[in-house]
Design an enzyme around this catalytic site. Sequence first.
Site, PDB file in Angstrom:
ATOM      1  N   HIS A   1      23.022  33.956  11.415  1.00  9.19           N
ATOM      2  CA  HIS A   1      22.426  32.682  11.853  1.00  9.19           C
ATOM      3  C   HIS A   1      23.559  31.711  12.189  1.00  9.19           C
ATOM      4  O   HIS A   1      24.025  30.945  11.336  1.00  9.19           O
ATOM      5  CB  HIS A   1      21.523  32.110  10.748  1.00  9.19           C
ATOM      6  CG  HIS A   1      20.739  30.897  11.154  1.00  9.19           C
ATOM      7  ND1 HIS A   1      19.390  30.765  10.935  1.00  9.19           N
ATOM      8  CD2 HIS A   1      21.116  29.742  11.761  1.00  9.19           C
ATOM      9  CE1 HIS A   1      18.972  29.586  11.397  1.00  9.19           C
ATOM     10  NE2 HIS A   1      20.008  28.939  11.892  1.00  9.19           N
TER      11      HIS A   1
ATOM     12  N   HIS B   1      24.576  29.113  15.511  1.00  3.74           N
ATOM     13  CA  HIS B   1      24.327  28.549  16.850  1.00  3.74           C
ATOM     14  C   HIS B   1      25.684  28.321  17.511  1.00  3.74           C
ATOM     15  O   HIS B   1      26.533  27.610  16.945  1.00  3.74           O
ATOM     16  CB  HIS B   1      23.610  27.202  16.743  1.00  3.74           C
ATOM     17  CG  HIS B   1      22.286  27.270  16.034  1.00  3.74           C
ATOM     18  ND1 HIS B   1      21.105  27.514  16.692  1.00  3.74           N
ATOM     19  CD2 HIS B   1      21.961  27.127  14.718  1.00  3.74           C
ATOM     20  CE1 HIS B   1      20.098  27.493  15.824  1.00  3.74           C
ATOM     21  NE2 HIS B   1      20.589  27.266  14.614  1.00  3.74           N
TER      22      HIS B   1
ATOM     23  N   ASN C   1      26.893  26.445  20.013  1.00  2.00           N
ATOM     24  CA  ASN C   1      27.408  25.090  20.243  1.00  2.00           C
ATOM     25  C   ASN C   1      27.551  24.266  18.963  1.00  2.00           C
ATOM     26  O   ASN C   1      28.233  23.246  18.966  1.00  2.00           O
ATOM     27  CB  ASN C   1      26.563  24.347  21.286  1.00  2.00           C
ATOM     28  CG  ASN C   1      26.950  24.768  22.692  1.00  2.00           C
ATOM     29  OD1 ASN C   1      27.974  24.357  23.220  1.00  2.00           O
ATOM     30  ND2 ASN C   1      26.149  25.660  23.283  1.00  2.00           N
TER      31      ASN C   1
ATOM     32  N   THR D   1      21.133  28.648  23.334  1.00  2.04           N
ATOM     33  CA  THR D   1      20.076  28.306  24.289  1.00  2.04           C
ATOM     34  C   THR D   1      20.659  28.283  25.698  1.00  2.04           C
ATOM     35  O   THR D   1      21.508  27.423  25.991  1.00  2.04           O
ATOM     36  CB  THR D   1      19.548  26.873  23.984  1.00  2.04           C
ATOM     37  OG1 THR D   1      19.526  26.679  22.572  1.00  2.04           O
ATOM     38  CG2 THR D   1      18.177  26.651  24.569  1.00  2.04           C
TER      39      THR D   1
ATOM     40  N   ARG E   1      21.389  27.232  29.321  1.00  2.03           N
ATOM     41  CA  ARG E   1      21.169  25.945  29.998  1.00  2.03           C
ATOM     42  C   ARG E   1      21.584  26.044  31.456  1.00  2.03           C
ATOM     43  O   ARG E   1      22.587  26.671  31.772  1.00  2.03           O
ATOM     44  CB  ARG E   1      22.017  24.821  29.383  1.00  2.03           C
ATOM     45  CG  ARG E   1      22.009  24.707  27.915  1.00  2.03           C
ATOM     46  CD  ARG E   1      22.713  23.423  27.421  1.00  2.03           C
ATOM     47  NE  ARG E   1      24.004  23.102  28.000  1.00  2.03           N
ATOM     48  CZ  ARG E   1      25.173  23.540  27.520  1.00  2.03           C
ATOM     49  NH1 ARG E   1      25.206  24.348  26.476  1.00  2.03           N
ATOM     50  NH2 ARG E   1      26.299  23.172  28.090  1.00  2.03           N
TER      51      ARG E   1
ATOM     52  N   GLY F   1      15.661  24.215  17.160  1.00  2.00           N
ATOM     53  CA  GLY F   1      15.543  22.849  17.681  1.00  2.00           C
ATOM     54  C   GLY F   1      14.890  21.929  16.656  1.00  2.00           C
ATOM     55  O   GLY F   1      14.488  22.369  15.567  1.00  2.00           O
TER      56      GLY F   1
ATOM     57  N   GLU G   1      11.818  24.217   7.872  1.00  5.36           N
ATOM     58  CA  GLU G   1      13.007  23.355   7.786  1.00  5.36           C
ATOM     59  C   GLU G   1      12.581  21.953   7.378  1.00  5.36           C
ATOM     60  O   GLU G   1      13.351  21.205   6.785  1.00  5.36           O
ATOM     61  CB  GLU G   1      13.717  23.334   9.147  1.00  5.36           C
ATOM     62  CG  GLU G   1      15.222  23.388   9.011  1.00  5.36           C
ATOM     63  CD  GLU G   1      15.963  23.330  10.343  1.00  5.36           C
ATOM     64  OE1 GLU G   1      15.353  23.561  11.404  1.00  5.36           O
ATOM     65  OE2 GLU G   1      17.166  23.052  10.297  1.00  5.36           O
TER      66      GLU G   1
END
Length: 346
Positions: free
Chosen positions: A16, A18, A20, A105, A107, A176, A206
Amino acid sequence: MDLNNFCHELPKVELHAHLNGSLSRSTMLHLKRYYADSGLEDKTNAFFDEFQIGAGDCRNLSDCFQVFSIAHSLTSTPEALAMATTLTLQEFHSDGCCYIELRSTPRNTQYMTKEQYVDTIVHCMQKSSLHLSMLSRFIISINRSYPVAEAEAIAELAIASYKKYPDVVVGLELSGEPTIGKFQDFVPALTRAREAGLKITLHCGEVCNPEEIIEMLKFKPDRIGHGTCIHPRFGGTNDTWSALCASKIPVEVCLTSNVNTKSTPDYDSHHFKDLYEAGVPVIICTDDKGVFTTSLSNEYRICAETFNLDQSRVARLSLDACQHIFADVQKTVVNKVQSFIDKYNI
Ligand code: 6MZ
């Protein structure tokens, strides 16, 4: 071996992270240099203090979603994205990670399409496998705060990318700002991706939202992220907790992220303990190692110290995590962790 060295040397799996949110200070400096050298405007000024949310920072979970735009402004070209991916993979490798599922994600930016975004990350992973003794895979992210039509498009892109790069793209995830968007709206897209063969992981619980947690668990994702508000101690209900315990869906646990965003009051009361004691599979992860200034070995160390786990239990956490990886390479990864355990007779 002292605990610091042990947690560093132990081969670990990261499930897990992300992209960025994982950019370190050093990676961001490289990116800023690249933007300056290329004559591109990066639209960020004195950004480190803003990007990093350390212990004692007064910002909370909802505030933290503002900071990702800082990283996004530094990963808007294929070259910058490639640099960010390669440097981040190297950092996980240097920290003793032997398998990573990095998520991001796709973009559209001024300089690339979503398809190019995916291709860039995939190519970096393919290249990195030539010189790093770490396997890397890609989970494509849907941001729940974007319109549902965008989620549908991302799911289609994930399916196409999975067909194009079956050795690299392994899953689709929902993340998100958790207070925005309705899970049910994303179910058709997630279902199509699952039917196409992608594994699914969902940010679940969360924030306090028992109805959504029950819907998510009924969907039977392959893993969930965080699971903070599932136990009644943290705003869950007896139903949410018993549904999770019965399902035994593995939980990607991110200790420092939860503490620094104040989703959990402190490490001692973190729901890791409840999950661990209930026999729910747990996987120690970093979430956003750049934002929360941590590393995977640091998360293992904090877990060992907080919950008083000896080296054998810590090693077992890593070994058990291998069972929940999305790529079909469990045996290879288990062997790496097991050889370490055998070598040190842990
Ligand atoms: C939910 C999170 C998150 O995709 O641009 N993200 N989503 N909860 C969290 N807990 C702190 N941390 C990160 O990486 C940044 C994106 O990951 C998701 C958010 O959608 C954020 O914009 P990528 O590589």
